[in-house]
Motif scaffolding. Structure first.
Motif, PDB file in Angstrom:
ATOM      1  N   THR A 102       0.795  -1.233   0.000  1.00 27.16           N
ATOM      2  CA  THR A 102       0.000   0.000   0.000  1.00 27.16           C
ATOM      3  C   THR A 102       0.824   1.278   0.000  1.00 27.16           C
ATOM      4  N   GLY A 103       2.144   1.155   0.078  1.00 31.65           N
ATOM      5  CA  GLY A 103       2.949   2.360   0.087  1.00 31.65           C
ATOM      6  C   GLY A 103       4.431   2.092  -0.064  1.00 31.65           C
ATOM      7  N   PHE A 104       5.184   3.179  -0.073  1.00 38.52           N
ATOM      8  CA  PHE A 104       6.619   3.103  -0.308  1.00 38.52           C
ATOM      9  C   PHE A 104       7.354   2.314   0.779  1.00 38.52           C
ATOM     10  N   LEU A 110      10.613  -4.667   1.214  1.00 37.97           N
ATOM     11  CA  LEU A 110      10.713  -5.860   0.366  1.00 37.97           C
ATOM     12  C   LEU A 110      11.947  -5.806  -0.529  1.00 37.97           C
ATOM     13  N   TYR A 111      12.127  -4.709  -1.239  1.00 34.26           N
ATOM     14  CA  TYR A 111      13.191  -4.650  -2.235  1.00 34.26           C
ATOM     15  C   TYR A 111      14.594  -4.569  -1.635  1.00 34.26           C
ATOM     16  N   GLU A 112      14.723  -4.032  -0.428  1.00 33.04           N
ATOM     17  CA  GLU A 112      16.021  -4.073   0.249  1.00 33.04           C
ATOM     18  C   GLU A 112      16.433  -5.516   0.490  1.00 33.04           C
ATOM     19  N   ARG A 113      15.480  -6.372   0.723  1.00 37.19           N
ATOM     20  CA  ARG A 113      15.765  -7.773   0.980  1.00 37.19           C
ATOM     21  C   ARG A 113      15.945  -8.559  -0.306  1.00 37.19           C
ATOM     22  N   SER A 125      13.039   6.419  -7.092  1.00 39.04           N
ATOM     23  CA  SER A 125      12.735   6.699  -8.504  1.00 39.04           C
ATOM     24  C   SER A 125      11.979   5.545  -9.155  1.00 39.04           C
ATOM     25  N   ALA A 126      12.348   4.309  -8.839  1.00 41.97           N
ATOM     26  CA  ALA A 126      11.636   3.161  -9.413  1.00 41.97           C
ATOM     27  C   ALA A 126      10.195   3.116  -8.920  1.00 41.97           C
ATOM     28  N   PHE A 127      10.006   3.387  -7.622  1.00 38.70           N
ATOM     29  CA  PHE A 127       8.661   3.378  -7.047  1.00 38.70           C
ATOM     30  C   PHE A 127       7.789   4.459  -7.690  1.00 38.70           C
ATOM     31  N   CYS A 128       8.303   5.675  -7.768  1.00 37.78           N
ATOM     32  CA  CYS A 128       7.522   6.776  -8.348  1.00 37.78           C
ATOM     33  C   CYS A 128       7.207   6.519  -9.817  1.00 37.78           C
ATOM     34  N   LEU A 144      -0.426   5.745  -3.763  1.00 33.70           N
ATOM     35  CA  LEU A 144       0.954   5.268  -3.785  1.00 33.70           C
ATOM     36  C   LEU A 144       1.936   6.435  -3.832  1.00 33.70           C
ATOM     37  N   LEU A 145       1.681   7.384  -4.720  1.00 33.78           N
ATOM     38  CA  LEU A 145       2.592   8.521  -4.847  1.00 33.78           C
ATOM     39  C   LEU A 145       2.604   9.396  -3.600  1.00 33.78           C
TER      40      LEU A 145
END
Length: 175
Positions: A102-104, A110-113, A125-128, A144-145
């Motif tokens: 639901t958010g950054f 997740l992505y750090e892991r 930048s990838a999230f936005c 999200l933004l």
């Protein structure tokens, strides 16, 4: 002393994970099983045919993780940015389109892991970029933004310390 710092970091990460909704927690654990090849995600996480199809798609798209882990571009150079960021945005768009994160903050966790600490500078930048894609419903796109803080979007630096806590499936009997 080093153990104290690691324990403190792990506790902070546990607290952060506990702040996520049950849906986000479940998706993060499932995604780590798929992305890190920890366990059979179908056996653990598929409750119905739709979820099984989602996991199958996730296994396919997460094949890009192997490439991304080996090609993180330098922060000071534009070489390889297009290839790296393009793949990262594609993966991010897949995960955001699942509508489980639901958010950054949950996305970053997740992505750090999945990719390691050195991916942190690339995550805002990838999230936005992914959240702004037309594949994301407009009302969801807005939420999200709005979930990324100014501090996260404009951070002058990022920690290179690897995550200490990797959540995983726990059987009810073991719990």
């Amino acid at each position: 002393m080093a153990n104290t710092g690691t324990a403190t970091l792990a506790i902070a990460e546990l607290r952060e994970f506990a702040s996520f909704s049950p849906c986000e927690q479940r998706y993060i654990k499932r995604s780590l099983d798929v992305g890190l090849g920890r366990q059979d995600a179908f056996k653990l996480w598929a409750r119905d045919a739709a979820e099984s199809a989602s996991i199958r798609s996730q296994y396919v798209i997460y094949q890009e993780l192997k490439t991304l882990r080996g090609e993180k571009p330098s922060e000071s150079s534009l070489d390889a940015v297009e290839n790296f960021l393009g793949k990262l945005v594609r993966l991010t768009a897949f995960d955001l389109a699942q509508e489980k994160l639901t958010g950054f903050t949950a996305y970053r966790f997740l992505y750090e892991r999945l990719l390691g600490a050195d991916v942190r500078p690339w995550l805002p930048s990838a999230f936005c970029a992914a959240a702004a894609l037309p594949q994301i419903r407009p009302e969801r796109r807005k939420k999200l933004l709005q979930s990324i803080s100014e501090a996260a979007a404009t951070a002058p630096g990022w920690s290179m310390r690897e995550p200490a806590f990797y959540p995983e499936w726990v059987d009810k009997e073991a719990a």
